[in-house]
Motif scaffolding. Structure first.
Motif, mmCIF file in Angstrom:
data_model
loop_
_atom_site.group_PDB
_atom_site.id
_atom_site.type_symbol
_atom_site.label_atom_id
_atom_site.label_comp_id
_atom_site.label_asym_id
_atom_site.label_seq_id
_atom_site.Cartn_x
_atom_site.Cartn_y
_atom_site.Cartn_z
ATOM 1 N N ASP A 87 -7.113 0.759 -6.129
ATOM 2 C CA ASP A 87 -5.914 0.032 -6.539
ATOM 3 C C ASP A 87 -4.764 0.967 -6.907
ATOM 4 N N ILE A 88 -5.091 2.152 -7.405
ATOM 5 C CA ILE A 88 -4.042 3.151 -7.664
ATOM 6 C C ILE A 88 -3.382 3.552 -6.344
ATOM 7 N N ILE A 89 -4.199 3.756 -5.297
ATOM 8 C CA ILE A 89 -3.647 4.136 -3.987
ATOM 9 C C ILE A 89 -2.774 3.007 -3.432
ATOM 10 N N ALA A 90 -3.249 1.769 -3.564
ATOM 11 C CA ALA A 90 -2.465 0.621 -3.070
ATOM 12 C C ALA A 90 -1.114 0.555 -3.776
ATOM 13 N N ARG A 91 -1.122 0.759 -5.101
ATOM 14 C CA ARG A 91 0.137 0.754 -5.866
ATOM 15 C C ARG A 91 1.019 1.930 -5.457
ATOM 16 N N PHE A 92 0.399 3.085 -5.234
ATOM 17 C CA PHE A 92 1.116 4.296 -4.837
ATOM 18 C C PHE A 92 1.834 4.095 -3.496
ATOM 19 N N ILE A 93 1.199 3.387 -2.562
ATOM 20 C CA ILE A 93 1.855 3.089 -1.278
ATOM 21 C C ILE A 93 3.143 2.297 -1.532
ATOM 22 N N ASP A 94 3.061 1.280 -2.395
ATOM 23 C CA ASP A 94 4.254 0.488 -2.729
ATOM 24 C C ASP A 94 5.337 1.365 -3.352
ATOM 25 N N GLU A 95 4.933 2.269 -4.227
ATOM 26 C CA GLU A 95 5.895 3.167 -4.893
ATOM 27 C C GLU A 95 6.572 4.094 -3.886
ATOM 28 N N LEU A 96 5.794 4.595 -2.929
ATOM 29 C CA LEU A 96 6.380 5.473 -1.906
ATOM 30 C C LEU A 96 7.423 4.725 -1.083
ATOM 31 N N VAL A 97 7.091 3.482 -0.717
ATOM 32 C CA VAL A 97 8.020 2.663 0.077
ATOM 33 C C VAL A 97 9.311 2.416 -0.712
ATOM 34 N N THR A 98 9.169 2.243 -2.032
ATOM 35 C CA THR A 98 10.336 1.996 -2.890
ATOM 36 C C THR A 98 11.184 3.258 -3.073
ATOM 37 N N ASN A 99 10.528 4.409 -3.198
ATOM 38 C CA ASN A 99 11.233 5.640 -3.573
ATOM 39 C C ASN A 99 11.674 6.527 -2.415
ATOM 40 N N TYR A 100 11.096 6.318 -1.246
ATOM 41 C CA TYR A 100 11.472 7.101 -0.066
ATOM 42 C C TYR A 100 11.876 6.128 1.035
ATOM 43 N N ALA A 101 12.572 6.645 2.049
ATOM 44 C CA ALA A 101 13.005 5.773 3.158
ATOM 45 C C ALA A 101 11.835 5.556 4.123
ATOM 46 N N ILE A 102 10.821 4.860 3.639
ATOM 47 C CA ILE A 102 9.576 4.663 4.395
ATOM 48 C C ILE A 102 9.506 3.235 4.924
ATOM 49 N N ASP A 103 9.073 3.121 6.160
ATOM 50 C CA ASP A 103 8.885 1.830 6.806
ATOM 51 C C ASP A 103 7.546 1.237 6.354
ATOM 52 N N ALA A 104 7.606 0.162 5.564
ATOM 53 C CA ALA A 104 6.385 -0.462 5.029
ATOM 54 C C ALA A 104 5.483 -1.015 6.132
ATOM 55 N N GLU A 105 6.058 -1.204 7.326
ATOM 56 C CA GLU A 105 5.279 -1.734 8.458
ATOM 57 C C GLU A 105 4.652 -0.615 9.286
ATOM 58 N N ASN A 106 4.762 0.630 8.815
ATOM 59 C CA ASN A 106 4.286 1.766 9.603
ATOM 60 C C ASN A 106 3.634 2.816 8.693
ATOM 61 N N ALA A 123 -7.526 -0.025 3.156
ATOM 62 C CA ALA A 123 -7.021 -0.714 4.352
ATOM 63 C C ALA A 123 -7.637 -2.114 4.504
ATOM 64 N N VAL A 124 -8.934 -2.223 4.253
ATOM 65 C CA VAL A 124 -9.603 -3.520 4.397
ATOM 66 C C VAL A 124 -9.241 -4.456 3.235
ATOM 67 N N SER A 125 -9.032 -3.884 2.042
ATOM 68 C CA SER A 125 -8.666 -4.693 0.868
ATOM 69 C C SER A 125 -7.219 -5.173 0.941
ATOM 70 N N TYR A 126 -6.336 -4.310 1.484
ATOM 71 C CA TYR A 126 -4.896 -4.614 1.512
ATOM 72 C C TYR A 126 -4.329 -4.364 2.909
ATOM 73 N N PRO A 127 -4.804 -5.125 3.914
ATOM 74 C CA PRO A 127 -4.370 -4.838 5.284
ATOM 75 C C PRO A 127 -2.859 -5.054 5.503
ATOM 76 N N GLU A 128 -2.212 -5.754 4.558
ATOM 77 C CA GLU A 128 -0.765 -5.942 4.684
ATOM 78 C C GLU A 128 0.000 -4.658 4.340
ATOM 79 N N LYS A 129 -0.667 -3.708 3.682
ATOM 80 C CA LYS A 129 -0.003 -2.456 3.276
ATOM 81 C C LYS A 129 -0.250 -1.304 4.242
#
Length: 214
Positions: A87-106, A123-129
């Motif tokens: 869950d820390i990694i899942a949250r970290f992905i969201d933070e990266l998308v917010t803080n860098y010019a990252i495409d959340a769909e890629n 990936a299996v727990s949060y396939p939308e991320k």
């Protein structure tokens, strides 16, 4: 900028409005420098972020979860810690998308060993991320996934899995068994084996880069 995980960043050479992300997750007892050492070899249009696992083992070595031994030297994974890291990694992905010019769909996770086990779980727990996983020298452990993962739609997930045929740390059989278990979830998987131990063969590196570019 304080994010959930300490990390190193290689910015894309060619910056677009939104760039794809490669998130590198190291193995047990290692650190963020390990996989980051090949960041310069990775495709130039990606943000490459290498995260440090949250549990401190000793100076310079970290884990996504503890591995404990009993009196008979059987290994036990600390599932509670593993799920916390998931869950820390899942949250970290969201933070990266917010803080860098990252495409959340890629978003691609590249995990080695324990980092691979976590990549599968995230990936299996949060396939939308997560859209893609490069899963090296690890295996799928459903205990680390969210309880209701079978209800998730994983049909858009793509996985490149690889393993050394003479791996003494994580037997290749564990990786082989993971493939049909993940395919049942509708995930498209490429699986390759290399004549190496618990490490990344140069050919493995070449193959997953080719897979990413295709």
């Amino acid at each position: 900028m304080e994010l959930s995980l300490y990390h190193l960043v290689r910015e894309p050479k060619i910056k677009k409005e939104k760039n794809p992300l490669l998130l590198l997750l190291h193995g047990y007892g290692s650190n963020e420098e390990d996989l980051f050492s090949f960041a310069s070899e990775l495709p130039e249009d990606y943000y490459v972020v290498s995260a440090r696992a949250p549990f401190d083992l000793s100076y310079g070595s970290y884990a996504w979860y503890a591995i404990n031994f009993d009196a008979d030297e059987n290994k036990f994974s600390d599932i509670g810690q593993a799920r916390a890291s998931r869950d820390i990694i899942a949250r970290f992905i969201d933070e990266l998308v917010t803080n860098y010019a990252i495409d959340a769909e890629n978003v691609t996770l590249i995990g080695f060993s324990q980092g691979c086990i976590l990549s599968y779980a995230v990936a299996v727990s949060y396939p939308e991320k997560v859209q893609r996983v490069v899963a090296m020298s690890g295996y799928w452990n459903p205990e680390i996934a969210v309880d209701d993962y079978l209800e998730n739609d994983c049909s858009k997930l793509r996985i490149f899995a690889s393993h050394g045929t003479v791996d003494q740390v994580i037997p290749v059989e564990w990786a082989r068994k993971s493939i049909p278990a993940l395919q049942v979830l509708g995930i498209e998987i490429v699986f390759k084996e290399y004549m190496v131990g618990h490490g990344v063969a140069p050919q493995n590196f070449f193959d997953f880069k080719h897979w990413l570019n295709s």
